[in-house]
Design a protein around this motif. Structure first.
Motif, mmCIF file in Angstrom:
data_model
loop_
_atom_site.group_PDB
_atom_site.id
_atom_site.type_symbol
_atom_site.label_atom_id
_atom_site.label_comp_id
_atom_site.label_asym_id
_atom_site.label_seq_id
_atom_site.Cartn_x
_atom_site.Cartn_y
_atom_site.Cartn_z
ATOM 1 N N ASN A 194 82.180 26.315 26.234
ATOM 2 C CA ASN A 194 81.581 26.165 24.911
ATOM 3 C C ASN A 194 81.243 27.560 24.397
ATOM 4 O OD1 ASN A 194 79.102 25.913 23.059
ATOM 5 N ND2 ASN A 194 79.821 23.797 23.193
ATOM 6 N N PHE A 195 81.749 27.907 23.214
ATOM 7 C CA PHE A 195 81.515 29.252 22.672
ATOM 8 C C PHE A 195 80.048 29.466 22.317
ATOM 9 C CE2 PHE A 195 86.086 30.259 21.020
ATOM 10 C CZ PHE A 195 86.543 30.153 22.327
ATOM 11 N N THR A 196 79.378 28.437 21.825
ATOM 12 C CA THR A 196 77.974 28.583 21.441
ATOM 13 C C THR A 196 77.100 28.863 22.660
ATOM 14 O OG1 THR A 196 78.286 27.094 19.562
ATOM 15 C CG2 THR A 196 76.021 27.453 20.312
ATOM 16 N N SER A 219 83.798 34.340 19.505
ATOM 17 C CA SER A 219 85.110 33.922 18.977
ATOM 18 C C SER A 219 85.993 35.124 18.687
ATOM 19 C CB SER A 219 84.914 33.090 17.704
ATOM 20 O OG SER A 219 84.204 31.905 17.972
ATOM 21 N N ARG A 220 85.398 36.170 18.091
ATOM 22 C CA ARG A 220 86.177 37.354 17.737
ATOM 23 C C ARG A 220 86.682 38.072 18.990
ATOM 24 N NH1 ARG A 220 82.638 39.426 15.032
ATOM 25 N NH2 ARG A 220 81.777 40.949 16.483
ATOM 26 N N ALA A 280 82.601 32.041 28.190
ATOM 27 C CA ALA A 280 83.143 30.861 27.514
ATOM 28 C C ALA A 280 83.838 29.926 28.502
ATOM 29 C CB ALA A 280 84.115 31.297 26.413
ATOM 30 N N GLN A 302 77.771 33.382 18.049
ATOM 31 C CA GLN A 302 78.967 32.609 18.355
ATOM 32 C C GLN A 302 80.198 33.255 17.715
ATOM 33 O OE1 GLN A 302 80.934 30.555 16.244
ATOM 34 N NE2 GLN A 302 82.094 29.454 17.827
ATOM 35 N N ALA A 303 80.004 33.858 16.544
ATOM 36 C CA ALA A 303 81.117 34.533 15.864
ATOM 37 C C ALA A 303 81.619 35.711 16.689
ATOM 38 C CB ALA A 303 80.687 34.997 14.482
ATOM 39 N N ARG A 335 91.276 24.540 21.998
ATOM 40 C CA ARG A 335 90.082 24.225 21.228
ATOM 41 C C ARG A 335 90.113 22.756 20.835
ATOM 42 N NH1 ARG A 335 91.870 29.706 21.606
ATOM 43 N NH2 ARG A 335 90.272 31.112 20.774
ATOM 44 N N VAL A 381 85.768 23.589 24.609
ATOM 45 C CA VAL A 381 87.019 24.299 24.853
ATOM 46 C C VAL A 381 87.376 24.123 26.318
ATOM 47 C CG1 VAL A 381 86.673 26.008 23.033
ATOM 48 C CG2 VAL A 381 85.803 26.463 25.336
ATOM 49 N N ARG A 429 83.826 21.436 19.411
ATOM 50 C CA ARG A 429 82.947 22.450 19.989
ATOM 51 C C ARG A 429 83.305 22.770 21.430
ATOM 52 N NH1 ARG A 429 76.808 20.945 17.905
ATOM 53 N NH2 ARG A 429 77.234 21.154 15.666
ATOM 54 N N ARG A 472 89.490 36.047 20.545
ATOM 55 C CA ARG A 472 90.700 36.140 19.721
ATOM 56 C C ARG A 472 91.395 37.487 19.952
ATOM 57 N NH1 ARG A 472 88.484 35.086 15.361
ATOM 58 N NH2 ARG A 472 88.224 37.193 14.524
#
Length: 330
Positions: free
Chosen positions: A31-33, A47-48, A26, A43-44, A64, A69, A67, A51
């Motif tokens: 970009n997380f995607t 993010s997890r 990332a 992508q989830a 953030r 970061v 889209r 986090r």
């Protein structure tokens, strides 16, 4: 009685490597995607993982903004540390994989000019002679601060000490003289004298952006060595063209655009083929400015590394030194 091992607090407190891998991706792509695509996950999931990592560290690692970061100050500190660690892990894994491979890897680091004009023409003979060696070339102008993860087995540069952990041996000294095409000399016969050469189109190697570990020689220095003041160029003389890329200057010289300074070990083959000529015979010889071949101490007994080292030194045949001696005696 069974002795129990005390808990290793360092390992226990380490964050999840899966989460750290997601963080590095990332941070690299911002970009997380795109990070998810690079790691072949959702992508989830990215993010997890990030986090969970932020909760583990007790600090926000990203700002953030839609889209996109960007790293926070804490994120930048963490990224600098883990990126280097991941690079070292990846390199160690690659070395272990290749220990089972019949091919051996050797990494050679050199300058762009050396790669283009000296090494490139000789590589086909190396490939034919040593098919069991995978030779990797790393080209750089800055030998003082290598990029993270770049640990060459062999270096060729002007540094006698290429850093801790290297053995060095001298190869050749700097011998520098003007070169141009036969066509340019025919069209500008006045450049057969030093004064005429001073007043022609000169292709000048500038020091900007170059890692200077030895005295820099440009036209001003070269003419001063010949007791000629470059500042006394004729008013109508063409402007000097400056560039810090020797390959570009030599390409322009071969396209009949002017006269460049040539380093003997690089341009001698072009002169021998008649592609370039020496409009004057004056030469600057820097016997104290040497090019060195340095081998990593850890690879000093490695068979493949020794083969590459010996091949390189053999290619620097002593005819170069004979030519130098002839120039200085003339």
């Amino acid at each position: 009685m069974v002795k129990h091992t005390e808990p290793d607090q360092t390992l226990i407190k380490m964050p999840s490597l899966r989460a750290v891998k997601a963080f590095v991706a990332a941070a690299r792509y911002q970009n997380f995607t795109r990070a998810a695509e690079a790691l072949c996950v959702t992508q989830a999931a990215i993010s997890r993982q990030i986090r969970d990592l932020e909760l583990h560290l007790g600090a926000e690692l990203f700002n953030r903004a839609g889209r996109a970061v960007e790293l926070t100050p804490a994120g930048s500190i963490f990224y600098d540390a883990v990126q280097l660690s991941f690079t070292n892990i990846a390199q160690a894994a690659e070395r272990i994989r290749h220990t089972e491979s019949p091919k051996q890897q050797v990494t050679l680091c050199c300058s762009p000019a050396f790669a283009n004009f000296w090494l490139g023409p000789k590589l086909p003979s190396f490939f034919e002679a040593y098919p069991e060696i995978d030779l990797s070339i790393v080209v750089t102008q800055n030998f003082l601060t290598m990029e993270n993860g770049v640990t060459p087995d062999i270096l060729i540069c002007k540094m006698a000490k290429s850093g801790e952990g290297y053995f060095s041996q001298p190869l050749v000294c700097d011998v520098i003289y003007p070169v141009c095409t036969p066509q340019y000399l025919e069209q500008h016969p006045q450049i057969s004298s030093l004064e005429g050469l001073r007043d022609t189109a000169l292709l000048n190697l500038s020091p900007f952006g170059r890692s200077q570990v030895a005295e820099h020689v440009d036209w001003k220095v070269w003419f001063a060595y010949q007791d000629i003041d470059l500042n006394c160029r004729a008013v109508e003389a063409p402007l000097l063209f400056n560039a810090n890329d020797f390959s570009l200057l030599l390409q322009l010289a071969q396209n009949h655009q002017g006269v460049a300074l040539g380093w003997h070990y690089l341009v001698a083959p072009l002169v021998e083929k008649g592609l370039l000529v020496r409009p004057v015979q004056e030469t600057l010889v820097h016997r104290d400015t040497l090019h060195y071949l340095s081998v990593a101490e850890a690879k000093a007994r490695d068979a493949s590394c020794c083969k590459v080292r010996d091949w390189l030194t053999d290619q620097f045949d002593w005819s170069l030194h004979e030519d130098i001696d002839a120039d200085t005696q003339a």
